[in-house]
Design a protein around this motif. Structure first.
Motif, PDB file in Angstrom:
ATOM      1  N   LEU A  17     -40.740  26.493  25.498  1.00 14.32           N
ATOM      2  CA  LEU A  17     -41.824  27.473  25.389  1.00 14.32           C
ATOM      3  C   LEU A  17     -42.670  27.233  24.144  1.00 14.32           C
ATOM      4  O   LEU A  17     -43.891  27.124  24.210  1.00 14.32           O
ATOM      5  N   ASP A  18     -41.991  27.161  22.993  1.00 13.74           N
ATOM      6  CA  ASP A  18     -42.693  26.898  21.742  1.00 13.74           C
ATOM      7  C   ASP A  18     -41.749  26.148  20.811  1.00 13.74           C
ATOM      8  O   ASP A  18     -40.620  25.820  21.187  1.00 13.74           O
ATOM      9  N   GLU A  19     -42.213  25.880  19.591  1.00  9.46           N
ATOM     10  CA  GLU A  19     -41.452  25.030  18.677  1.00  9.46           C
ATOM     11  C   GLU A  19     -40.131  25.646  18.227  1.00  9.46           C
ATOM     12  O   GLU A  19     -39.288  24.952  17.658  1.00  9.46           O
ATOM     13  N   ARG A  20     -39.915  26.926  18.484  1.00  6.10           N
ATOM     14  CA  ARG A  20     -38.641  27.554  18.124  1.00  6.10           C
ATOM     15  C   ARG A  20     -37.575  27.373  19.196  1.00  6.10           C
ATOM     16  O   ARG A  20     -36.390  27.614  18.925  1.00  6.10           O
ATOM     17  N   SER A  21     -37.958  26.995  20.401  1.00  8.97           N
ATOM     18  CA  SER A  21     -37.001  26.942  21.506  1.00  8.97           C
ATOM     19  C   SER A  21     -36.108  25.708  21.425  1.00  8.97           C
ATOM     20  O   SER A  21     -36.518  24.636  20.979  1.00  8.97           O
ATOM     21  N   ILE A  22     -34.870  25.886  21.866  1.00  5.63           N
ATOM     22  CA  ILE A  22     -33.910  24.778  21.870  1.00  5.63           C
ATOM     23  C   ILE A  22     -34.392  23.678  22.803  1.00  5.63           C
ATOM     24  O   ILE A  22     -34.226  22.482  22.513  1.00  5.63           O
ATOM     25  N   ALA A  23     -35.013  24.048  23.918  1.00  3.95           N
ATOM     26  CA  ALA A  23     -35.523  23.043  24.853  1.00  3.95           C
ATOM     27  C   ALA A  23     -36.589  22.173  24.179  1.00  3.95           C
ATOM     28  O   ALA A  23     -36.658  20.953  24.416  1.00  3.95           O
ATOM     29  N   TRP A  24     -37.426  22.774  23.361  1.00  5.60           N
ATOM     30  CA  TRP A  24     -38.461  22.033  22.623  1.00  5.60           C
ATOM     31  C   TRP A  24     -37.800  21.007  21.704  1.00  5.60           C
ATOM     32  O   TRP A  24     -38.175  19.825  21.695  1.00  5.60           O
ATOM     33  N   LYS A  25     -36.813  21.463  20.935  1.00  4.09           N
ATOM     34  CA  LYS A  25     -36.108  20.565  20.014  1.00  4.09           C
ATOM     35  C   LYS A  25     -35.378  19.458  20.776  1.00  4.09           C
ATOM     36  O   LYS A  25     -35.331  18.305  20.331  1.00  4.09           O
ATOM     37  N   THR A  26     -34.824  19.811  21.930  1.00  2.43           N
ATOM     38  CA  THR A  26     -34.090  18.814  22.715  1.00  2.43           C
ATOM     39  C   THR A  26     -35.030  17.762  23.284  1.00  2.43           C
ATOM     40  O   THR A  26     -34.706  16.570  23.315  1.00  2.43           O
ATOM     41  N   ALA A  27     -36.202  18.180  23.719  1.00  4.41           N
ATOM     42  CA  ALA A  27     -37.195  17.230  24.219  1.00  4.41           C
ATOM     43  C   ALA A  27     -37.542  16.211  23.143  1.00  4.41           C
ATOM     44  O   ALA A  27     -37.557  14.992  23.394  1.00  4.41           O
ATOM     45  N   SER A 219     -18.434  32.272  11.024  1.00  6.02           N
ATOM     46  CA  SER A 219     -18.250  30.876  11.439  1.00  6.02           C
ATOM     47  C   SER A 219     -17.892  29.992  10.250  1.00  6.02           C
ATOM     48  O   SER A 219     -18.644  29.939   9.272  1.00  6.02           O
ATOM     49  N   PRO A 220     -16.761  29.287  10.292  1.00  6.94           N
ATOM     50  CA  PRO A 220     -16.377  28.418   9.179  1.00  6.94           C
ATOM     51  C   PRO A 220     -17.455  27.416   8.781  1.00  6.94           C
ATOM     52  O   PRO A 220     -17.612  27.101   7.606  1.00  6.94           O
ATOM     53  N   LEU A 221     -18.206  26.933   9.750  1.00  5.17           N
ATOM     54  CA  LEU A 221     -19.265  25.957   9.470  1.00  5.17           C
ATOM     55  C   LEU A 221     -20.647  26.597   9.431  1.00  5.17           C
ATOM     56  O   LEU A 221     -21.647  25.904   9.225  1.00  5.17           O
ATOM     57  N   GLY A 222     -20.715  27.896   9.641  1.00  5.19           N
ATOM     58  CA  GLY A 222     -22.012  28.559   9.727  1.00  5.19           C
ATOM     59  C   GLY A 222     -22.596  28.408  11.120  1.00  5.19           C
ATOM     60  O   GLY A 222     -22.043  27.726  11.992  1.00  5.19           O
ATOM     61  N   ASN A 223     -23.717  29.048  11.352  1.00  8.56           N
ATOM     62  CA  ASN A 223     -24.377  28.968  12.652  1.00  8.56           C
ATOM     63  C   ASN A 223     -24.965  27.587  12.882  1.00  8.56           C
ATOM     64  O   ASN A 223     -25.536  26.987  11.975  1.00  8.56           O
ATOM     65  N   ALA A 224     -24.853  27.117  14.122  1.00 10.98           N
ATOM     66  CA  ALA A 224     -25.492  25.846  14.499  1.00 10.98           C
ATOM     67  C   ALA A 224     -26.972  26.094  14.744  1.00 10.98           C
ATOM     68  O   ALA A 224     -27.344  27.070  15.402  1.00 10.98           O
ATOM     69  N   SER A 225     -27.816  25.212  14.234  1.00 12.34           N
ATOM     70  CA  SER A 225     -29.256  25.359  14.390  1.00 12.34           C
ATOM     71  C   SER A 225     -29.723  24.835  15.749  1.00 12.34           C
ATOM     72  O   SER A 225     -28.970  24.152  16.461  1.00 12.34           O
ATOM     73  N   ALA A 226     -30.960  25.126  16.083  1.00  8.99           N
ATOM     74  CA  ALA A 226     -31.543  24.603  17.326  1.00  8.99           C
ATOM     75  C   ALA A 226     -31.591  23.083  17.296  1.00  8.99           C
ATOM     76  O   ALA A 226     -31.332  22.420  18.309  1.00  8.99           O
ATOM     77  N   GLU A 227     -31.908  22.514  16.133  1.00  6.03           N
ATOM     78  CA  GLU A 227     -31.948  21.049  16.016  1.00  6.03           C
ATOM     79  C   GLU A 227     -30.565  20.437  16.242  1.00  6.03           C
ATOM     80  O   GLU A 227     -30.438  19.399  16.897  1.00  6.03           O
ATOM     81  N   GLN A 228     -29.543  21.086  15.707  1.00  5.18           N
ATOM     82  CA  GLN A 228     -28.180  20.580  15.898  1.00  5.18           C
ATOM     83  C   GLN A 228     -27.747  20.707  17.351  1.00  5.18           C
ATOM     84  O   GLN A 228     -27.048  19.835  17.874  1.00  5.18           O
ATOM     85  N   CYS A 229     -28.178  21.778  18.013  1.00  4.50           N
ATOM     86  CA  CYS A 229     -27.880  21.933  19.438  1.00  4.50           C
ATOM     87  C   CYS A 229     -28.553  20.823  20.237  1.00  4.50           C
ATOM     88  O   CYS A 229     -27.964  20.263  21.170  1.00  4.50           O
ATOM     89  N   ALA A 230     -29.776  20.491  19.869  1.00  3.38           N
ATOM     90  CA  ALA A 230     -30.491  19.407  20.542  1.00  3.38           C
ATOM     91  C   ALA A 230     -29.728  18.089  20.405  1.00  3.38           C
ATOM     92  O   ALA A 230     -29.593  17.331  21.374  1.00  3.38           O
ATOM     93  N   ASP A 231     -29.213  17.821  19.221  1.00  3.97           N
ATOM     94  CA  ASP A 231     -28.429  16.597  19.016  1.00  3.97           C
ATOM     95  C   ASP A 231     -27.171  16.600  19.880  1.00  3.97           C
ATOM     96  O   ASP A 231     -26.766  15.555  20.427  1.00  3.97           O
ATOM     97  N   TYR A 232     -26.541  17.768  19.996  1.00 11.39           N
ATOM     98  CA  TYR A 232     -25.339  17.868  20.824  1.00 11.39           C
ATOM     99  C   TYR A 232     -25.680  17.601  22.288  1.00 11.39           C
ATOM    100  O   TYR A 232     -24.936  16.902  22.994  1.00 11.39           O
ATOM    101  N   CYS A 233     -26.810  18.141  22.739  1.00 12.68           N
ATOM    102  CA  CYS A 233     -27.247  17.883  24.114  1.00 12.68           C
ATOM    103  C   CYS A 233     -27.496  16.398  24.337  1.00 12.68           C
ATOM    104  O   CYS A 233     -27.144  15.850  25.391  1.00 12.68           O
ATOM    105  N   VAL A 234     -28.095  15.742  23.354  1.00 14.59           N
ATOM    106  CA  VAL A 234     -28.317  14.294  23.459  1.00 14.59           C
ATOM    107  C   VAL A 234     -26.989  13.572  23.671  1.00 14.59           C
ATOM    108  O   VAL A 234     -26.879  12.675  24.512  1.00 14.59           O
ATOM    109  N   SER A 235     -25.964  13.982  22.930  1.00 15.33           N
ATOM    110  CA  SER A 235     -24.658  13.327  23.086  1.00 15.33           C
ATOM    111  C   SER A 235     -24.105  13.530  24.492  1.00 15.33           C
ATOM    112  O   SER A 235     -23.448  12.640  25.053  1.00 15.33           O
ATOM    113  N   LEU A 236     -24.383  14.694  25.078  1.00 11.50           N
ATOM    114  CA  LEU A 236     -23.898  14.967  26.436  1.00 11.50           C
ATOM    115  C   LEU A 236     -24.723  14.255  27.501  1.00 11.50           C
ATOM    116  O   LEU A 236     -24.248  14.047  28.620  1.00 11.50           O
TER     117      LEU A 236
END
Length: 274
Positions: A17-27, A219-236
């Motif tokens: 949708l916009d630059e804040r969305s996880i889909a945007w970061k994943t793209a 969370s022991p590691l803190g919250n995961a960011s949208a950018e980090q989620c995008a990287d995880y999706c790339v790995s999958l």
């Protein structure tokens, strides 16, 4: 640093949708890793968002599709294969919306017509996407489909409303369709349960800011960011996770398996001594 994990791969990203969305970061992350992508969202979201800006950044075409419409999704699969000159390798499902949340209906006083729309948009859309892809034979063997979810599918989070039920259904669809798609085409289907993330959709949940801080402290590691989620999706989407399917994968800094944390105990202790 990009490692070209997706070099030569092609896919569809739903829901930017916009630059804040996880889909945007994943793209952006997929393109940085060597992939070619097509972007898709509902016509109304295309008018409200900034997807054409993302398309330029990713050198990608945008194909409008209502994820609650089988005809739209069938058309999308065919057009995407035409654009990319063959079958696809991955898809991200980042689709969700609750009319009850938007209109401030409480969970116990839900409007059932709205509830059905929530389930249709936020959960059944995954089944439709997978059904259209399988029918069109749009995904290569060892292709990967990832859908974004949240821990409210397993635990009660009052402000999440009927989206919690939708996410539970989404995860079930990923397991059930993942079973059939795996045997039929070696396609893997997983869900990623992300930390609370500052997005247009997430920010609409009641009490979001307070819970964001709570999750950070839990969370022991803190919250995961949208950018980090995008990287995880790339790995999958990559070949390194070929044998992972039908899983709900928590990407939340350890929140999902933490009972209580020292920072939370300290906060409660301070509050009780005031």
């Amino acid at each position: 640093m990009a490692h070209q994990l997706l070099k030569g791969k092609k896919g569809i990203i739903f829901g930017a949708l916009d630059e804040r969305s996880i889909a945007w970061k994943t793209a952006l992350a997929c393109v940085a890793e060597g992939a070619e992508i097509t972007l898709s969202n509902a016509p109304i979201a295309l008018r409200m968002g900034k997807i054409n800006e993302l398309a330029k950044l990713c050198n990608a075409e945008v194909i409008p599709a209502d994820a609650t419409s089988t005809a739209d999704l069938d058309n999308l699969m065919q057009k995407a294969m035409e654009i990319h000159g063959g079958k696809l390798d991955f898809m991200l499902h980042s689709i969700g919306m609750s009319p009850n949340v938007r209109k401030n209906f409480s969970y116990t006083e839900t409007n059932y017509e709205n509830f059905l729309k929530t389930l249709d948009i936020s959960a059944l859309s995954l089944h439709r996407v997978l059904q259209s892809a399988k029918k069109a034979d749009a995904l290569n063997e060892w292709g990967s489909v990832v859908a974004l979810t949240y821990i409210a599918a397993q635990r009660a989070f009052p402000g999440y409303n009927d989206m919690a039920d939708a996410k539970a259904m989404l995860e079930s669809i990923a397991r059930s369709f993942g079973y059939h798609y795996g045997f039929a085409k070696k396609v893997r289907v997983n869900t990623v349960s992300q930390s609370p993330t500052v997005t247009t959709a997430g920010s609409g949940v009641a009490g979001f800011d307070v819970f964001l801080d709570y999750a950070e402290k839990m969370s022991p590691l803190g919250n995961a960011s949208a950018e980090q989620c995008a990287d995880y999706c790339v790995s999958l989407f990559s070949d390194y996770t070929r044998m992972v399917t039908m899983q709900n994968l928590f990407h939340d800094g350890g929140f999902s398996f933490t009972g209580v944390s020292t920072p939370i105990v300290e906060d409660i202790t301070k509050a009780n001594t005031l």
